[in-house]
Enzyme design. Structure first.
Site, PDB file in Angstrom:
ATOM      1  N   GLY A  69       3.812  -7.550  -1.771  1.00  0.00           N
ATOM      2  CA  GLY A  69       3.080  -8.952  -2.267  1.00  0.00           C
ATOM      3  C   GLY A  69       2.270  -9.763  -1.440  1.00  0.00           C
ATOM      4  O   GLY A  69       1.297 -10.386  -1.673  1.00  0.00           O
ATOM      5  N   THR A  70       2.956  -9.673  -0.087  1.00  0.00           N
ATOM      6  CA  THR A  70       2.035 -10.449   1.159  1.00  0.00           C
ATOM      7  C   THR A  70       0.715 -10.112   1.026  1.00  0.00           C
ATOM      8  O   THR A  70      -0.152 -10.699   1.269  1.00  0.00           O
ATOM      9  CB  THR A  70       2.951 -10.464   2.226  1.00  0.00           C
ATOM     10  OG1 THR A  70       4.062 -11.141   1.964  1.00  0.00           O
ATOM     11  CG2 THR A  70       2.122 -11.223   3.353  1.00  0.00           C
ATOM     12  N   ASN A 112       8.877 -18.713  -7.058  1.00  0.00           N
ATOM     13  CA  ASN A 112      10.061 -18.066  -6.551  1.00  0.00           C
ATOM     14  C   ASN A 112      11.304 -19.152  -6.324  1.00  0.00           C
ATOM     15  O   ASN A 112      12.370 -18.650  -6.429  1.00  0.00           O
ATOM     16  CB  ASN A 112       9.627 -17.648  -5.361  1.00  0.00           C
ATOM     17  CG  ASN A 112       8.913 -18.312  -4.382  1.00  0.00           C
ATOM     18  OD1 ASN A 112       7.953 -18.934  -4.822  1.00  0.00           O
ATOM     19  ND2 ASN A 112       9.361 -18.488  -3.234  1.00  0.00           N
ATOM     20  N   GLN A 129       7.117 -12.632  -8.724  1.00  0.00           N
ATOM     21  CA  GLN A 129       8.370 -13.180  -9.530  1.00  0.00           C
ATOM     22  C   GLN A 129       8.471 -12.931 -11.027  1.00  0.00           C
ATOM     23  O   GLN A 129       9.572 -12.624 -11.499  1.00  0.00           O
ATOM     24  CB  GLN A 129       8.520 -14.696  -9.241  1.00  0.00           C
ATOM     25  CG  GLN A 129       9.072 -14.613  -7.749  1.00  0.00           C
ATOM     26  CD  GLN A 129      10.387 -14.317  -7.284  1.00  0.00           C
ATOM     27  OE1 GLN A 129      11.171 -14.114  -8.254  1.00  0.00           O
ATOM     28  NE2 GLN A 129      10.376 -14.342  -5.906  1.00  0.00           N
ATOM     29  N   SER A 176       4.999  -6.880  -6.362  1.00  0.00           N
ATOM     30  CA  SER A 176       5.700  -6.471  -5.158  1.00  0.00           C
ATOM     31  C   SER A 176       7.050  -5.780  -5.765  1.00  0.00           C
ATOM     32  O   SER A 176       7.741  -6.314  -6.519  1.00  0.00           O
ATOM     33  CB  SER A 176       6.480  -7.556  -4.319  1.00  0.00           C
ATOM     34  OG  SER A 176       7.224  -7.138  -3.334  1.00  0.00           O
ATOM     35  N   THR A 235      -2.074   6.433   5.075  1.00  0.00           N
ATOM     36  CA  THR A 235      -1.634   7.414   4.397  1.00  0.00           C
ATOM     37  C   THR A 235      -0.609   6.464   3.476  1.00  0.00           C
ATOM     38  O   THR A 235       0.014   5.691   3.797  1.00  0.00           O
ATOM     39  CB  THR A 235      -0.746   8.429   5.089  1.00  0.00           C
ATOM     40  OG1 THR A 235      -1.535   8.902   6.250  1.00  0.00           O
ATOM     41  CG2 THR A 235      -0.259   9.397   4.462  1.00  0.00           C
ATOM     42  N   CYS A 245      12.135 -16.612   2.867  1.00  0.00           N
ATOM     43  CA  CYS A 245      11.456 -17.048   4.011  1.00  0.00           C
ATOM     44  C   CYS A 245      12.234 -18.334   4.862  1.00  0.00           C
ATOM     45  O   CYS A 245      12.254 -18.477   6.009  1.00  0.00           O
ATOM     46  CB  CYS A 245      10.325 -17.134   4.088  1.00  0.00           C
ATOM     47  SG  CYS A 245       9.315 -16.031   3.010  1.00  0.00           S
TER      48      CYS A 245
HETATM   49  C1  LIG Z   1       5.839 -15.396  -5.387  1.00  0.00           C
HETATM   50  C2  LIG Z   1       6.146 -14.545  -4.043  1.00  0.00           C
HETATM   51  N1  LIG Z   1       4.878 -14.087  -3.744  1.00  0.00           N
HETATM   52  C3  LIG Z   1       4.731 -13.218  -2.679  1.00  0.00           C
HETATM   53  C4  LIG Z   1       5.895 -12.685  -2.057  1.00  0.00           C
HETATM   54  C5  LIG Z   1       5.910 -11.787  -0.815  1.00  0.00           C
HETATM   55  O1  LIG Z   1       6.057 -10.603  -1.407  1.00  0.00           O
HETATM   56  P1  LIG Z   1       6.666  -9.497  -0.137  1.00  0.00           P
HETATM   57  O2  LIG Z   1       8.047  -9.698   0.095  1.00  0.00           O
HETATM   58  O3  LIG Z   1       6.538  -7.928  -1.184  1.00  0.00           O
HETATM   59  O4  LIG Z   1       5.647  -9.384   0.714  1.00  0.00           O
HETATM   60  C6  LIG Z   1       7.268 -13.232  -2.504  1.00  0.00           C
HETATM   61  C7  LIG Z   1       8.418 -12.777  -1.951  1.00  0.00           C
HETATM   62  O5  LIG Z   1       9.555 -13.548  -1.716  1.00  0.00           O
HETATM   63  C8  LIG Z   1       7.277 -14.215  -3.886  1.00  0.00           C
HETATM   64  O6  LIG Z   1       8.371 -14.539  -4.215  1.00  0.00           O
END
Ligand SMILES: Cc1ncc(COP(=O)(O)O)c(C=O)c1O
Length: 391
Positions: free
Chosen positions: A76-77, A156, A184, A204, A242, A330
Protein backbone atom coordinates in the site's frame (compact mmCIF):
# COMPACT_ATOMS: atom_id res chain seq x y z
CA UNK A 1 -6.84 -21.18 10.55
CA UNK A 2 -4.17 -23.10 12.46
CA UNK A 3 -4.59 -23.98 16.15
CA UNK A 4 -1.59 -21.82 17.05
CA UNK A 5 -3.30 -18.66 15.88
CA UNK A 6 -6.63 -19.68 17.47
CA UNK A 7 -5.19 -19.88 21.02
CA UNK A 8 -5.24 -16.10 21.25
CA UNK A 9 -8.01 -13.86 20.07
CA UNK A 10 -6.62 -11.84 17.22
CA UNK A 11 -8.64 -8.64 16.86
CA UNK A 12 -6.25 -6.30 15.07
CA UNK A 13 -7.10 -7.19 11.49
CA UNK A 14 -6.86 -3.58 10.35
CA UNK A 15 -3.13 -3.79 11.18
CA UNK A 16 -2.61 -7.04 9.33
CA UNK A 17 -4.39 -10.34 8.70
CA UNK A 18 -3.30 -13.98 8.76
CA UNK A 19 -2.75 -15.48 5.29
CA UNK A 20 -5.74 -17.60 4.22
CA UNK A 21 -5.33 -21.30 3.35
CA UNK A 22 -6.18 -20.55 -0.29
CA UNK A 23 -3.62 -17.74 -0.49
CA UNK A 24 -0.94 -19.91 1.08
CA UNK A 25 -1.69 -22.80 -1.28
CA UNK A 26 -1.49 -20.43 -4.25
CA UNK A 27 1.92 -19.15 -3.11
CA UNK A 28 3.76 -22.35 -2.18
CA UNK A 29 4.60 -23.74 -5.66
CA UNK A 30 6.31 -20.47 -6.62
CA UNK A 31 8.91 -20.70 -3.87
CA UNK A 32 10.39 -24.00 -5.09
CA UNK A 33 8.95 -26.12 -7.93
CA UNK A 34 8.08 -23.07 -10.05
CA UNK A 35 10.69 -20.63 -8.82
CA UNK A 36 11.62 -19.23 -12.24
CA UNK A 37 12.15 -15.59 -13.12
CA UNK A 38 9.11 -14.45 -15.14
CA UNK A 39 11.40 -12.61 -17.58
CA UNK A 40 13.21 -15.85 -18.58
CA UNK A 41 12.14 -17.57 -21.79
CA UNK A 42 12.64 -21.21 -20.72
CA UNK A 43 9.78 -23.15 -19.15
CA UNK A 44 10.47 -22.27 -15.49
CA UNK A 45 10.30 -18.63 -16.42
CA UNK A 46 7.22 -19.06 -18.54
CA UNK A 47 5.41 -20.86 -15.70
CA UNK A 48 6.13 -17.94 -13.42
CA UNK A 49 5.06 -15.48 -16.11
CA UNK A 50 1.80 -17.40 -16.54
CA UNK A 51 1.16 -17.18 -12.78
CA UNK A 52 1.86 -13.46 -12.89
CA UNK A 53 -0.59 -12.81 -15.70
CA UNK A 54 -3.21 -15.12 -14.21
CA UNK A 55 -2.86 -13.15 -10.94
CA UNK A 56 -3.16 -9.86 -12.77
CA UNK A 57 -6.39 -11.07 -14.31
CA UNK A 58 -7.76 -12.18 -10.94
CA UNK A 59 -6.91 -8.86 -9.23
CA UNK A 60 -8.39 -6.92 -12.16
CA UNK A 61 -11.60 -8.98 -12.10
CA UNK A 62 -12.01 -8.58 -8.32
CA UNK A 63 -12.07 -4.78 -8.64
CA UNK A 64 -13.73 -4.53 -12.07
CA UNK A 65 -10.60 -3.33 -13.88
CA UNK A 66 -8.90 -4.35 -17.12
CA UNK A 67 -5.84 -6.62 -16.84
CA UNK A 68 -3.52 -3.97 -18.23
CA UNK A 69 -4.68 -1.44 -15.64
CA UNK A 70 -3.05 -3.43 -12.78
CA UNK A 71 0.57 -2.91 -11.68
CA UNK A 72 2.13 -4.99 -8.93
CA UNK A 73 3.99 -3.17 -6.16
CA UNK A 74 5.49 -3.89 -2.73
CA UNK A 75 2.33 -2.83 -0.90
CA UNK A 76 0.00 0.00 0.00
CA UNK A 77 2.75 2.46 0.88
CA UNK A 78 4.47 2.09 -2.48
CA UNK A 79 1.18 2.27 -4.39
CA UNK A 80 0.25 5.52 -2.61
CA UNK A 81 3.71 7.00 -3.18
CA UNK A 82 3.68 6.02 -6.83
CA UNK A 83 0.21 7.41 -7.50
CA UNK A 84 0.89 10.77 -5.87
CA UNK A 85 4.42 11.39 -7.11
CA UNK A 86 3.55 10.32 -10.65
CA UNK A 87 0.50 12.53 -11.02
CA UNK A 88 2.57 15.40 -9.64
CA UNK A 89 5.24 14.83 -12.29
CA UNK A 90 2.71 14.21 -15.05
CA UNK A 91 0.58 17.28 -14.45
CA UNK A 92 2.99 19.87 -13.04
CA UNK A 93 2.67 21.99 -16.19
CA UNK A 94 -1.10 22.30 -15.54
CA UNK A 95 -0.76 23.14 -11.85
CA UNK A 96 0.71 22.19 -8.50
CA UNK A 97 -2.31 21.99 -6.22
CA UNK A 98 -3.29 18.69 -4.59
CA UNK A 99 -6.32 18.03 -2.39
CA UNK A 100 -6.39 15.28 0.20
CA UNK A 101 -7.75 14.80 3.72
CA UNK A 102 -6.32 15.14 7.22
CA UNK A 103 -7.31 11.52 8.01
CA UNK A 104 -5.21 9.76 5.37
CA UNK A 105 -2.64 7.14 6.29
CA UNK A 106 0.91 8.44 6.63
CA UNK A 107 1.74 6.71 3.32
CA UNK A 108 -0.27 9.55 1.76
CA UNK A 109 0.33 12.36 4.29
CA UNK A 110 4.13 12.00 4.41
CA UNK A 111 4.25 11.74 0.62
CA UNK A 112 2.28 14.97 0.36
CA UNK A 113 4.76 16.62 2.74
CA UNK A 114 7.55 15.63 0.36
CA UNK A 115 5.58 17.09 -2.53
CA UNK A 116 5.05 20.29 -0.56
CA UNK A 117 8.80 20.62 -0.05
CA UNK A 118 9.11 20.36 -3.84
CA UNK A 119 6.78 23.32 -4.38
CA UNK A 120 3.36 21.68 -4.58
CA UNK A 121 0.49 23.23 -2.62
CA UNK A 122 -1.50 20.84 -0.48
CA UNK A 123 -5.04 21.34 0.86
CA UNK A 124 -6.04 18.83 3.54
CA UNK A 125 -9.80 18.65 4.07
CA UNK A 126 -10.93 18.18 7.65
CA UNK A 127 -13.58 15.52 8.24
CA UNK A 128 -16.74 15.93 10.27
CA UNK A 129 -17.05 14.28 13.69
CA UNK A 130 -17.81 10.91 12.05
CA UNK A 131 -14.73 11.06 9.84
CA UNK A 132 -16.74 11.88 6.73
CA UNK A 133 -15.76 14.21 3.89
CA UNK A 134 -18.66 15.86 2.05
CA UNK A 135 -18.67 16.28 -1.72
CA UNK A 136 -19.51 19.98 -1.22
CA UNK A 137 -16.37 20.50 0.88
CA UNK A 138 -14.30 18.92 -1.88
CA UNK A 139 -16.04 21.06 -4.50
CA UNK A 140 -15.19 24.23 -2.56
CA UNK A 141 -11.49 23.30 -2.29
CA UNK A 142 -10.98 22.82 -6.05
CA UNK A 143 -8.91 25.46 -7.82
CA UNK A 144 -8.03 26.06 -11.45
CA UNK A 145 -4.59 24.52 -10.78
CA UNK A 146 -5.77 21.40 -8.87
CA UNK A 147 -4.17 18.35 -10.48
CA UNK A 148 -4.93 15.54 -8.04
CA UNK A 149 -7.47 14.55 -5.40
CA UNK A 150 -6.45 11.70 -3.10
CA UNK A 151 -9.07 10.46 -0.61
CA UNK A 152 -9.09 7.09 1.13
CA UNK A 153 -11.96 4.62 0.64
CA UNK A 154 -12.08 3.60 4.30
CA UNK A 155 -10.17 4.88 7.31
CA UNK A 156 -7.82 2.57 9.20
CA UNK A 157 -8.23 4.21 12.63
CA UNK A 158 -11.98 4.73 12.91
CA UNK A 159 -13.34 2.47 10.16
CA UNK A 160 -15.40 5.17 8.43
CA UNK A 161 -16.27 4.31 4.82
CA UNK A 162 -16.11 7.49 2.76
CA UNK A 163 -18.50 8.42 -0.11
CA UNK A 164 -15.94 7.75 -2.85
CA UNK A 165 -18.55 7.52 -5.59
CA UNK A 166 -19.78 11.06 -4.88
CA UNK A 167 -16.27 12.44 -4.31
CA UNK A 168 -15.01 10.79 -7.51
CA UNK A 169 -17.92 12.31 -9.41
CA UNK A 170 -16.81 15.80 -8.30
CA UNK A 171 -13.28 15.09 -9.53
CA UNK A 172 -14.59 13.80 -12.87
CA UNK A 173 -16.78 16.86 -13.37
CA UNK A 174 -13.73 19.06 -12.96
CA UNK A 175 -11.50 16.74 -15.00
CA UNK A 176 -9.12 16.18 -12.08
CA UNK A 177 -7.31 12.86 -11.48
CA UNK A 178 -8.76 10.99 -8.49
CA UNK A 179 -6.76 8.53 -6.39
CA UNK A 180 -8.17 6.44 -3.57
CA UNK A 181 -6.25 4.45 -0.98
CA UNK A 182 -8.48 1.37 -0.79
CA UNK A 183 -6.07 -0.57 1.43
CA UNK A 184 -8.59 -1.00 4.27
CA UNK A 185 -11.60 -1.50 2.02
CA UNK A 186 -10.67 -4.11 -0.59
CA UNK A 187 -11.77 -7.60 0.31
CA UNK A 188 -14.03 -6.22 3.07
CA UNK A 189 -16.62 -4.18 1.20
CA UNK A 190 -17.39 -4.11 -2.55
CA UNK A 191 -14.68 -2.13 -4.34
CA UNK A 192 -15.31 -1.66 -8.05
CA UNK A 193 -13.20 0.91 -9.85
CA UNK A 194 -15.78 1.76 -12.51
CA UNK A 195 -18.61 2.21 -9.98
CA UNK A 196 -16.36 4.42 -7.86
CA UNK A 197 -15.09 6.23 -10.98
CA UNK A 198 -11.53 6.50 -9.72
CA UNK A 199 -8.39 6.87 -11.84
CA UNK A 200 -5.94 5.36 -9.38
CA UNK A 201 -6.49 2.92 -6.53
CA UNK A 202 -4.04 1.40 -4.03
CA UNK A 203 -4.25 -2.14 -2.66
CA UNK A 204 -2.24 -4.04 -0.05
CA UNK A 205 -2.42 -7.85 0.17
CA UNK A 206 -1.76 -8.24 3.90
CA UNK A 207 -4.96 -6.40 4.79
CA UNK A 208 -7.14 -9.03 3.10
CA UNK A 209 -5.50 -12.32 4.14
CA UNK A 210 -2.72 -12.19 1.58
CA UNK A 211 1.01 -11.95 2.33
CA UNK A 212 2.93 -8.87 3.48
CA UNK A 213 5.12 -6.82 1.17
CA UNK A 214 2.95 -7.04 -1.93
CA UNK A 215 0.26 -4.79 -3.31
CA UNK A 216 -1.08 -3.31 -6.51
CA UNK A 217 -1.85 0.00 -8.12
CA UNK A 218 -4.82 0.31 -10.45
CA UNK A 219 -4.16 2.98 -13.07
CA UNK A 220 -7.06 3.65 -15.41
CA UNK A 221 -6.44 3.67 -19.14
CA UNK A 222 -5.70 6.10 -20.85
CA UNK A 223 -3.78 7.56 -17.89
CA UNK A 224 -0.11 6.72 -18.47
CA UNK A 225 1.97 6.97 -15.33
CA UNK A 226 5.66 7.69 -15.74
CA UNK A 227 8.04 4.92 -14.57
CA UNK A 228 8.38 4.95 -10.78
CA UNK A 229 11.18 2.48 -10.14
CA UNK A 230 13.62 2.23 -13.01
CA UNK A 231 15.70 -0.80 -13.90
CA UNK A 232 14.99 -3.97 -15.85
CA UNK A 233 11.71 -2.72 -17.27
CA UNK A 234 9.21 -5.04 -15.56
CA UNK A 235 5.54 -4.05 -15.30
CA UNK A 236 5.58 -2.55 -18.82
CA UNK A 237 8.61 -0.48 -17.93
CA UNK A 238 6.84 1.39 -15.15
CA UNK A 239 7.88 -0.53 -12.03
CA UNK A 240 11.15 -2.36 -12.43
CA UNK A 241 12.42 -5.19 -10.25
CA UNK A 242 11.95 -8.95 -10.47
CA UNK A 243 8.35 -9.60 -9.54
CA UNK A 244 7.42 -11.14 -6.18
CA UNK A 245 5.72 -14.09 -7.90
CA UNK A 246 4.69 -16.07 -4.77
CA UNK A 247 3.42 -12.90 -3.09
CA UNK A 248 1.51 -11.83 -6.16
CA UNK A 249 -0.08 -15.29 -6.54
CA UNK A 250 -1.06 -15.16 -2.85
CA UNK A 251 -2.50 -11.67 -3.17
CA UNK A 252 -4.60 -12.64 -6.19
CA UNK A 253 -6.01 -15.73 -4.46
CA UNK A 254 -6.75 -13.76 -1.28
CA UNK A 255 -8.47 -10.91 -3.09
CA UNK A 256 -10.49 -13.26 -5.26
CA UNK A 257 -11.62 -15.13 -2.16
CA UNK A 258 -12.25 -11.96 -0.13
CA UNK A 259 -14.22 -10.16 -2.85
CA UNK A 260 -16.27 -13.27 -3.61
CA UNK A 261 -17.10 -13.80 0.07
CA UNK A 262 -18.08 -10.21 0.91
CA UNK A 263 -21.83 -11.01 0.70
CA UNK A 264 -21.34 -13.61 3.47
CA UNK A 265 -18.52 -12.16 5.56
CA UNK A 266 -19.82 -8.58 5.74
CA UNK A 267 -23.14 -9.43 7.48
CA UNK A 268 -21.38 -11.99 9.69
CA UNK A 269 -18.81 -9.40 10.79
CA UNK A 270 -21.43 -6.69 11.24
CA UNK A 271 -23.33 -8.93 13.66
CA UNK A 272 -20.18 -9.71 15.67
CA UNK A 273 -19.09 -6.08 15.69
CA UNK A 274 -22.52 -4.83 16.77
CA UNK A 275 -22.59 -7.31 19.63
CA UNK A 276 -19.19 -6.04 20.73
CA UNK A 277 -20.16 -2.38 20.34
CA UNK A 278 -23.47 -2.80 22.17
CA UNK A 279 -21.75 -4.26 25.21
CA UNK A 280 -18.82 -1.85 25.20
CA UNK A 281 -21.10 1.17 24.97
CA UNK A 282 -22.75 0.09 28.22
CA UNK A 283 -19.48 0.96 29.99
CA UNK A 284 -19.93 4.51 31.34
CA UNK A 285 -17.89 7.22 29.58
CA UNK A 286 -17.29 5.29 26.34
CA UNK A 287 -17.85 6.75 22.86
CA UNK A 288 -17.75 5.16 19.41
CA UNK A 289 -15.34 6.87 17.04
CA UNK A 290 -16.02 7.01 13.31
CA UNK A 291 -19.28 6.74 11.45
CA UNK A 292 -21.79 4.66 13.41
CA UNK A 293 -23.46 3.48 10.18
CA UNK A 294 -21.07 3.80 7.23
CA UNK A 295 -18.19 1.84 8.69
CA UNK A 296 -16.15 -1.24 7.81
CA UNK A 297 -18.09 -4.39 8.80
CA UNK A 298 -15.53 -5.77 11.28
CA UNK A 299 -14.28 -2.46 12.65
CA UNK A 300 -15.09 -1.21 16.16
CA UNK A 301 -13.32 1.81 17.65
CA UNK A 302 -13.80 3.72 20.87
CA UNK A 303 -12.46 6.40 23.17
CA UNK A 304 -12.80 6.25 26.94
CA UNK A 305 -13.10 8.94 29.56
CA UNK A 306 -10.72 8.45 32.46
CA UNK A 307 -8.12 6.48 30.47
CA UNK A 308 -5.00 8.54 29.89
CA UNK A 309 -3.45 6.20 27.37
CA UNK A 310 -4.86 3.15 25.63
CA UNK A 311 -1.48 1.38 25.89
CA UNK A 312 -2.51 0.31 29.40
CA UNK A 313 -5.75 -1.21 28.14
CA UNK A 314 -3.98 -2.88 25.21
CA UNK A 315 -1.37 -4.40 27.53
CA UNK A 316 -4.00 -5.85 29.86
CA UNK A 317 -6.03 -7.12 26.90
CA UNK A 318 -2.86 -8.83 25.68
CA UNK A 319 -2.37 -10.44 29.09
CA UNK A 320 -5.93 -11.71 28.78
CA UNK A 321 -5.02 -13.21 25.37
CA UNK A 322 -6.68 -10.54 23.23
CA UNK A 323 -4.76 -8.61 20.54
CA UNK A 324 -6.15 -5.13 19.83
CA UNK A 325 -4.56 -1.75 19.14
CA UNK A 326 -4.86 1.99 19.48
CA UNK A 327 -5.88 2.45 15.88
CA UNK A 328 -2.76 2.84 13.85
CA UNK A 329 -0.20 0.11 13.40
CA UNK A 330 2.49 2.71 12.80
CA UNK A 331 1.89 4.59 16.05
CA UNK A 332 0.87 1.73 18.37
CA UNK A 333 3.81 2.28 20.68
CA UNK A 334 3.93 6.05 20.44
CA UNK A 335 2.34 8.40 22.93
CA UNK A 336 1.16 10.67 20.14
CA UNK A 337 -2.61 10.86 19.80
CA UNK A 338 -3.71 9.47 16.44
CA UNK A 339 -3.83 12.34 13.97
CA UNK A 340 -7.11 11.03 12.64
CA UNK A 341 -8.97 11.59 15.91
CA UNK A 342 -7.42 15.02 16.34
CA UNK A 343 -8.60 15.96 12.84
CA UNK A 344 -12.10 14.74 13.75
CA UNK A 345 -12.19 17.21 16.62
CA UNK A 346 -11.27 15.04 19.61
CA UNK A 347 -8.95 16.72 22.05
CA UNK A 348 -5.51 15.29 22.61
CA UNK A 349 -6.32 13.71 25.96
CA UNK A 350 -9.33 11.67 24.88
CA UNK A 351 -7.69 10.80 21.55
CA UNK A 352 -4.94 9.06 23.52
CA UNK A 353 -7.48 6.61 24.93
CA UNK A 354 -8.38 5.31 21.44
CA UNK A 355 -8.93 1.58 21.13
CA UNK A 356 -9.50 -0.29 17.86
CA UNK A 357 -10.88 -3.81 17.71
CA UNK A 358 -10.91 -5.06 14.13
CA UNK A 359 -12.37 -8.48 13.36
CA UNK A 360 -12.08 -10.95 10.52
CA UNK A 361 -14.12 -13.93 9.40
CA UNK A 362 -11.90 -16.09 11.61
CA UNK A 363 -13.31 -14.48 14.74
CA UNK A 364 -16.19 -16.27 16.42
CA UNK A 365 -19.08 -15.38 18.66
CA UNK A 366 -17.10 -16.93 21.54
CA UNK A 367 -14.29 -14.45 20.84
CA UNK A 368 -16.75 -11.59 21.20
CA UNK A 369 -18.14 -13.07 24.43
CA UNK A 370 -14.62 -13.17 25.81
CA UNK A 371 -13.81 -9.61 24.73
CA UNK A 372 -17.15 -8.47 26.18
CA UNK A 373 -16.21 -10.08 29.46
CA UNK A 374 -12.62 -8.83 29.66
CA UNK A 375 -12.85 -5.28 28.28
CA UNK A 376 -15.27 -3.82 30.89
CA UNK A 377 -13.17 -5.39 33.67
CA UNK A 378 -9.94 -3.99 32.19
CA UNK A 379 -11.39 -0.50 31.74
CA UNK A 380 -12.49 -0.53 35.39
CA UNK A 381 -9.05 -1.69 36.47
CA UNK A 382 -7.15 0.94 34.47
CA UNK A 383 -9.46 3.71 35.67
CA UNK A 384 -8.73 2.68 39.26
CA UNK A 385 -4.97 2.60 38.72
CA UNK A 386 -4.51 6.08 37.38
CA UNK A 387 -1.08 6.50 38.93
CA UNK A 388 0.53 3.74 36.82
CA UNK A 389 3.36 4.60 34.40
CA UNK A 390 0.98 5.42 31.57
CA UNK A 391 -2.19 5.83 33.60
C1 LIG B 1 -5.15 3.08 4.80
C2 LIG B 1 -3.78 2.50 4.67
N1 LIG B 1 -3.01 2.89 3.64
C3 LIG B 1 -1.78 2.39 3.45
C4 LIG B 1 -1.25 1.47 4.31
C5 LIG B 1 0.13 0.94 4.06
O1 LIG B 1 0.07 -0.33 3.47
P1 LIG B 1 1.35 -1.31 3.50
O2 LIG B 1 1.46 -1.81 4.91
O3 LIG B 1 1.01 -2.40 2.53
O4 LIG B 1 2.52 -0.53 3.06
C6 LIG B 1 -2.01 1.02 5.41
C7 LIG B 1 -1.45 0.06 6.37
O5 LIG B 1 -1.60 0.20 7.58
C8 LIG B 1 -3.32 1.56 5.58
O6 LIG B 1 -4.09 1.18 6.60
Amino acid sequence: MSEKIRERIYADNAATTPVSEKALAAMLPYFRERFGNPSAIYSYGQEAKKALEHSRGAVAKAIGALNNEIYFTSGGTESDNWAIHSVGALKSSKGKHIISTAIEHNAVLRTLETMQAQGYEITLLNPDKNGQIAAEALERAIRHDTILISIMTANNVVGTVLPIEALGAVARRHNIIFHTDAVQAAGHIPVTVRALSVDLLSLSAHKFHGPKGVGALFSKIPLTLPPYITGGGQEKGRRSGTENVPGIAGMAAALEEGAENVPHTAPYLRALRDKLMDRTLKIPGVYVTGDPVNRLPGHASFVFEGIRHSAHVITLLNEAGICASSGSACSASSTEAPHVLRAMGYDEEIARSALRISLSQYNTEQDIDRINEELPRIIREVRHKKDGPLG
